[in-house]
Design a protein around this motif. Structure first.
Motif, mmCIF file in Angstrom:
data_model
loop_
_atom_site.group_PDB
_atom_site.id
_atom_site.type_symbol
_atom_site.label_atom_id
_atom_site.label_comp_id
_atom_site.label_asym_id
_atom_site.label_seq_id
_atom_site.Cartn_x
_atom_site.Cartn_y
_atom_site.Cartn_z
ATOM 1 N N PRO A 173 -2.756 0.080 -3.620
ATOM 2 C CA PRO A 173 -1.589 -0.666 -4.112
ATOM 3 C C PRO A 173 -0.678 0.205 -4.977
ATOM 4 O O PRO A 173 -1.148 1.037 -5.766
ATOM 5 N N VAL A 174 0.613 0.000 -4.813
ATOM 6 C CA VAL A 174 1.606 0.710 -5.633
ATOM 7 C C VAL A 174 1.262 0.600 -7.112
ATOM 8 O O VAL A 174 1.316 1.581 -7.871
ATOM 9 N N LEU A 175 0.914 -0.595 -7.542
ATOM 10 C CA LEU A 175 0.640 -0.838 -8.961
ATOM 11 C C LEU A 175 -0.530 -0.001 -9.467
ATOM 12 O O LEU A 175 -0.527 0.441 -10.624
ATOM 13 N N LEU A 176 -1.504 0.240 -8.625
ATOM 14 C CA LEU A 176 -2.644 1.055 -9.035
ATOM 15 C C LEU A 176 -2.217 2.484 -9.334
ATOM 16 O O LEU A 176 -2.678 3.094 -10.310
ATOM 17 N N HIS A 177 -1.325 3.030 -8.507
ATOM 18 C CA HIS A 177 -0.807 4.375 -8.756
ATOM 19 C C HIS A 177 -0.129 4.425 -10.127
ATOM 20 O O HIS A 177 -0.286 5.392 -10.885
ATOM 21 N N THR A 178 0.642 3.388 -10.446
ATOM 22 C CA THR A 178 1.365 3.342 -11.723
ATOM 23 C C THR A 178 0.398 3.294 -12.894
ATOM 24 O O THR A 178 0.538 4.050 -13.873
ATOM 25 N N LEU A 179 -0.582 2.425 -12.819
ATOM 26 C CA LEU A 179 -1.543 2.284 -13.921
ATOM 27 C C LEU A 179 -2.321 3.577 -14.138
ATOM 28 O O LEU A 179 -2.599 3.957 -15.286
ATOM 29 N N ARG A 180 -2.662 4.252 -13.062
ATOM 30 C CA ARG A 180 -3.431 5.488 -13.200
ATOM 31 C C ARG A 180 -2.646 6.553 -13.970
ATOM 32 O O ARG A 180 -3.238 7.374 -14.673
ATOM 33 N N PRO A 212 12.225 -0.894 1.669
ATOM 34 C CA PRO A 212 11.333 -0.143 2.561
ATOM 35 C C PRO A 212 11.583 1.363 2.531
ATOM 36 O O PRO A 212 10.639 2.156 2.637
ATOM 37 N N ASP A 213 12.843 1.773 2.406
ATOM 38 C CA ASP A 213 13.147 3.205 2.345
ATOM 39 C C ASP A 213 12.509 3.853 1.118
ATOM 40 O O ASP A 213 12.069 5.014 1.168
ATOM 41 N N ASP A 214 12.468 3.122 0.001
ATOM 42 C CA ASP A 214 11.842 3.656 -1.212
ATOM 43 C C ASP A 214 10.360 3.929 -0.978
ATOM 44 O O ASP A 214 9.810 4.933 -1.445
ATOM 45 N N LEU A 215 9.711 3.042 -0.246
ATOM 46 C CA LEU A 215 8.287 3.206 0.023
ATOM 47 C C LEU A 215 8.047 4.431 0.915
ATOM 48 O O LEU A 215 7.106 5.202 0.689
ATOM 49 N N LEU A 216 8.912 4.624 1.895
ATOM 50 C CA LEU A 216 8.798 5.806 2.751
ATOM 51 C C LEU A 216 9.001 7.084 1.944
ATOM 52 O O LEU A 216 8.284 8.079 2.137
ATOM 53 N N LEU A 246 6.904 11.963 -0.978
ATOM 54 C CA LEU A 246 6.742 12.709 -2.235
ATOM 55 C C LEU A 246 5.279 12.919 -2.566
ATOM 56 O O LEU A 246 4.901 14.000 -3.036
ATOM 57 N N LEU A 247 4.462 11.917 -2.320
ATOM 58 C CA LEU A 247 3.021 12.086 -2.585
ATOM 59 C C LEU A 247 2.393 13.093 -1.635
ATOM 60 O O LEU A 247 1.544 13.888 -2.032
ATOM 61 N N ARG A 248 2.802 13.074 -0.385
ATOM 62 C CA ARG A 248 2.266 14.051 0.567
ATOM 63 C C ARG A 248 2.654 15.461 0.168
ATOM 64 O O ARG A 248 1.866 16.399 0.310
ATOM 65 N N ARG A 249 3.871 15.602 -0.369
ATOM 66 C CA ARG A 249 4.328 16.930 -0.792
ATOM 67 C C ARG A 249 3.567 17.392 -2.023
ATOM 68 O O ARG A 249 3.392 18.594 -2.241
ATOM 69 N N GLY A 250 3.096 16.426 -2.823
ATOM 70 C CA GLY A 250 2.303 16.769 -4.006
ATOM 71 C C GLY A 250 3.143 17.223 -5.170
ATOM 72 O O GLY A 250 2.666 17.964 -6.016
ATOM 73 N N GLU A 286 0.816 -1.204 0.000
ATOM 74 C CA GLU A 286 0.000 0.000 0.000
ATOM 75 C C GLU A 286 0.854 1.260 0.000
ATOM 76 O O GLU A 286 1.847 1.369 0.725
ATOM 77 N N LEU A 287 0.446 2.187 -0.837
ATOM 78 C CA LEU A 287 1.042 3.521 -0.920
ATOM 79 C C LEU A 287 -0.114 4.507 -0.808
ATOM 80 O O LEU A 287 -0.981 4.540 -1.686
ATOM 81 N N GLN A 288 -0.154 5.239 0.292
ATOM 82 C CA GLN A 288 -1.285 6.116 0.610
ATOM 83 C C GLN A 288 -2.610 5.365 0.501
ATOM 84 O O GLN A 288 -3.581 5.850 -0.080
ATOM 85 N N GLY A 289 -2.623 4.152 1.030
ATOM 86 C CA GLY A 289 -3.868 3.413 1.142
ATOM 87 C C GLY A 289 -4.292 2.627 -0.079
ATOM 88 O O GLY A 289 -5.348 1.981 -0.060
#
Length: 237
Positions: free
Chosen positions: A44-51, A224-228, A233-237, A39-42
């Protein structure tokens, strides 16, 4: 979201396709599931990529996701739970990344004209401007990849020690990597070699590779560091 808008989108001249390759196991993450499903901001990582590639501004006509056979059922459940409206096609991958990309190309069938982008499923933060610019460069040059200059000093290894390299002449390769569809098909008709580390290395004996300015935020999530970092980065927008 980070990089989800284009400043001045233009209608592409050629049909556009995208192959998203996701075959990770999550071993280096120390996770209980493949890294593309973390999960990335709630979500799946893959969903963010596909979007990213499904963004209307990019005009991608067919979005092909390549997954290992044992991950298809999990993805089907995640897709239904989080984004049933997201249209894409799912293909079973091969034993290597090369084989998986080849499966994605085969899935495009008789399509011969257009541009195809190949992208890592665990690069969820790619700015749309980078994707657009890479497609546009492939339209003009036939083959284009996103890359960034290294920030750190770089050294090469030798039998007696190490030596300094001129980092101004080096680039760190990212994805997307975009090609004329016919060119990439021809390249993938060759047998797989150990030197094939990405799609550009498969194509470069047939055609020069144009470099496009990538983005330092276009990280590949492997630890794990990459996920953090991605969360920050997403929070910063």
């Amino acid at each position: 979201m980070l990089g989800t808008k284009l400043p001045s989108p233009q209608a592409p001249k050629s049909p556009r396709f995208a192959i998203i390759v996701a075959g990770g196991t999550g071993t280096r993450m120390g996770a209980d599931r493949p890294k593309q499903f973390l999960e990335l901001q709630g979500e799946p990582v893959l969903l963010h990529t596909l979007r990213r590639f499904a963004a209307p501004a990019l005009s991608v006509q067919r979005l092909v996701l390549v997954l290992p056979a044992d991950q298809l059922e999990v993805w089907q459940e995640l897709h239904a739970r989080y984004a049933p409206e997201l249209r894409h096609e799912v293909v079973t991958g091969g034993a290597t990344r090369w084989a998986s990309v080849r499966q994605g190309l085969l899935h495009l069938g008789a399509q011969t004209e257009g541009l195809v982008a190949v992208h890592d499923g665990v690069r969820p933060l790619t700015p749309l401007s980078v994707i657009e610019n890479t497609y546009a460069a492939a339209e003009q040059h036939g083959a284009a990849i996103a890359a960034v200059p290294p920030k750190d000093s770089v050294r090469g290894l030798s039998a007696t020690g190490s030596y300094a390299l001129d980092r101004s002449r080096l680039r760190l390769v990212q994805t997307p990597q975009c090609f004329e569809l016919g060119l990439l098909r021809r390249a993938y008709q060759m047998p797989e070699l150990p030197t094939f580390t990405d799609d550009a290395s498969v194509v470069e004996d047939l055609h020069p590779i144009q470099l496009v300015q990538g983005d330092y935020g276009n990280i590949k999530i492997t630890t794990p560091d990459d996920l953090l970092l991605a969360e920050a980065l997403l929070r910063r927008g």
